[in-house]
Design a protein around this motif. Structure first.
Motif, PDB file in Angstrom:
ATOM      1  N   LEU A  98       0.862  -1.172   0.000  1.00 56.20           N
ATOM      2  CA  LEU A  98       0.000   0.000   0.000  1.00 56.20           C
ATOM      3  C   LEU A  98       0.901   1.224   0.000  1.00 56.20           C
ATOM      4  CD1 LEU A  98      -2.730   1.457   0.293  1.00 56.20           C
ATOM      5  CD2 LEU A  98      -2.498   1.152   2.778  1.00 56.20           C
ATOM      6  N   VAL A  99       0.660   2.144  -0.918  1.00 56.06           N
ATOM      7  CA  VAL A  99       1.433   3.385  -1.004  1.00 56.06           C
ATOM      8  C   VAL A  99       0.463   4.552  -0.835  1.00 56.06           C
ATOM      9  CG1 VAL A  99       2.938   4.802  -2.438  1.00 56.06           C
ATOM     10  CG2 VAL A  99       3.134   2.302  -2.531  1.00 56.06           C
ATOM     11  N   PRO A 118       3.190  -4.694   3.428  1.00 57.01           N
ATOM     12  CA  PRO A 118       3.794  -3.405   3.755  1.00 57.01           C
ATOM     13  C   PRO A 118       2.908  -2.200   3.429  1.00 57.01           C
ATOM     14  CG  PRO A 118       4.875  -4.385   1.840  1.00 57.01           C
ATOM     15  CD  PRO A 118       3.886  -5.388   2.346  1.00 57.01           C
ATOM     16  N   VAL A 119       3.052  -1.187   4.278  1.00 57.66           N
ATOM     17  CA  VAL A 119       2.418   0.111   4.080  1.00 57.66           C
ATOM     18  C   VAL A 119       3.554   1.127   3.973  1.00 57.66           C
ATOM     19  CG1 VAL A 119       0.870   1.861   5.040  1.00 57.66           C
ATOM     20  CG2 VAL A 119       0.390  -0.589   5.406  1.00 57.66           C
ATOM     21  N   VAL A 120       3.573   1.870   2.874  1.00 57.77           N
ATOM     22  CA  VAL A 120       4.621   2.863   2.624  1.00 57.77           C
ATOM     23  C   VAL A 120       3.957   4.229   2.519  1.00 57.77           C
ATOM     24  CG1 VAL A 120       6.429   3.600   1.021  1.00 57.77           C
ATOM     25  CG2 VAL A 120       6.030   1.152   1.414  1.00 57.77           C
ATOM     26  N   LEU A 139       1.047  -2.509  -6.502  1.00 58.24           N
ATOM     27  CA  LEU A 139       0.878  -1.383  -5.585  1.00 58.24           C
ATOM     28  C   LEU A 139      -0.590  -1.000  -5.527  1.00 58.24           C
ATOM     29  CD1 LEU A 139       3.811   0.938  -6.749  1.00 58.24           C
ATOM     30  CD2 LEU A 139       3.865  -0.937  -5.077  1.00 58.24           C
ATOM     31  N   VAL A 140      -1.063  -0.750  -4.314  1.00 55.20           N
ATOM     32  CA  VAL A 140      -2.375  -0.152  -4.108  1.00 55.20           C
ATOM     33  C   VAL A 140      -2.104   1.291  -3.706  1.00 55.20           C
ATOM     34  CG1 VAL A 140      -4.504  -0.183  -2.763  1.00 55.20           C
ATOM     35  CG2 VAL A 140      -3.406  -2.348  -3.430  1.00 55.20           C
ATOM     36  N   LEU A 141      -2.700   2.232  -4.435  1.00 58.97           N
ATOM     37  CA  LEU A 141      -2.411   3.645  -4.231  1.00 58.97           C
ATOM     38  C   LEU A 141      -3.610   4.414  -3.706  1.00 58.97           C
ATOM     39  CD1 LEU A 141      -0.550   3.949  -7.574  1.00 58.97           C
ATOM     40  CD2 LEU A 141       0.481   4.579  -5.418  1.00 58.97           C
ATOM     41  N   GLY A 142      -3.314   5.362  -2.808  1.00 59.98           N
ATOM     42  CA  GLY A 142      -4.307   6.301  -2.310  1.00 59.98           C
ATOM     43  C   GLY A 142      -3.587   7.567  -1.909  1.00 59.98           C
TER      44      GLY A 142
END
Length: 180
Positions: free
Chosen positions: A18-19, A57-59, A114-117
């Motif tokens: 997650l980014v 992971p969360v970035v 990647l999952v983006l928000g």
């Protein structure tokens, strides 16, 4: 808007990160559309909890203005957003990849999806997504975990651009296989 393919299995937590882009106090407080920054933050926090529970992971990415001594008030990430040990990448451009080490970090984490928000949909999120696409990442866009300065900017990006780069989905539709 498209959703995750009905026949597709949940995302693999060993290869998905997650980014979250620019969820900083001063940016979350801006007048945004189609939803206020507080709603974006709540959706991003739910998604981050899903990733943490699955061991994925969360970035976090935050922007700093270049060539100034002191950043404006509110330039830190929103309190309680970052869990201990989660990486925070500092960018000095619109996108999150240019001269930040983000690609190397994601590669070291084993991320291929990647999952983006984040905020703003058509600026920091889209610029980061375009570079990620160029680097070969599969992309999922958490539509309700982002917003823009205007509804028209958000909708154009989500409805026209993002479907060409990846999959657009609601936070509630994004799942992971389970603990890594």
């Amino acid at each position: 808007m498209t959703a995750l393919d009905p026949g597709r299995t949940a995302l693999d937590p060993r290869r998905t990160a997650l980014v979250l882009v620019d969820l900083m106090e001063r940016i979350v407080a801006l007048p945004l559309a189609p939803r206020p920054g507080t709603d974006v933050l709540a959706a991003a926090a739910r998604l981050a909890d899903t990733f943490r529970t699955a061991g994925a992971p969360v970035v976090h990415i935050r922007v700093e203005r270049p060539n100034i001594e002191t950043q404006p008030p509110g330039s830190e990430l929103v309190p309680d957003l970052v869990d201990d040990g989660e990486p925070v990448v500092v960018k000095r451009t619109i996108g999150g990849f240019q001269d930040t080490g983000l690609h190397e970090l994601l590669s070291a984490l084993g991320a291929t999806t990647l999952v983006l928000g984040g905020i703003a949909t058509n600026l920091g999120v889209e610029s980061t997504a375009r570079a990620a696409c160029d680097l070969g990442y599969e992309l999922v866009f958490a539509e309700d975990a982002m917003s823009a300065l205007t509804d028209a900017e958000h909708r154009a990006t989500v409805e026209l651009d993002f479907p060409r780069l990846g999959t657009v989905a609601a936070v509630s539709a994004i799942t992971l296989d389970g603990p890594a």
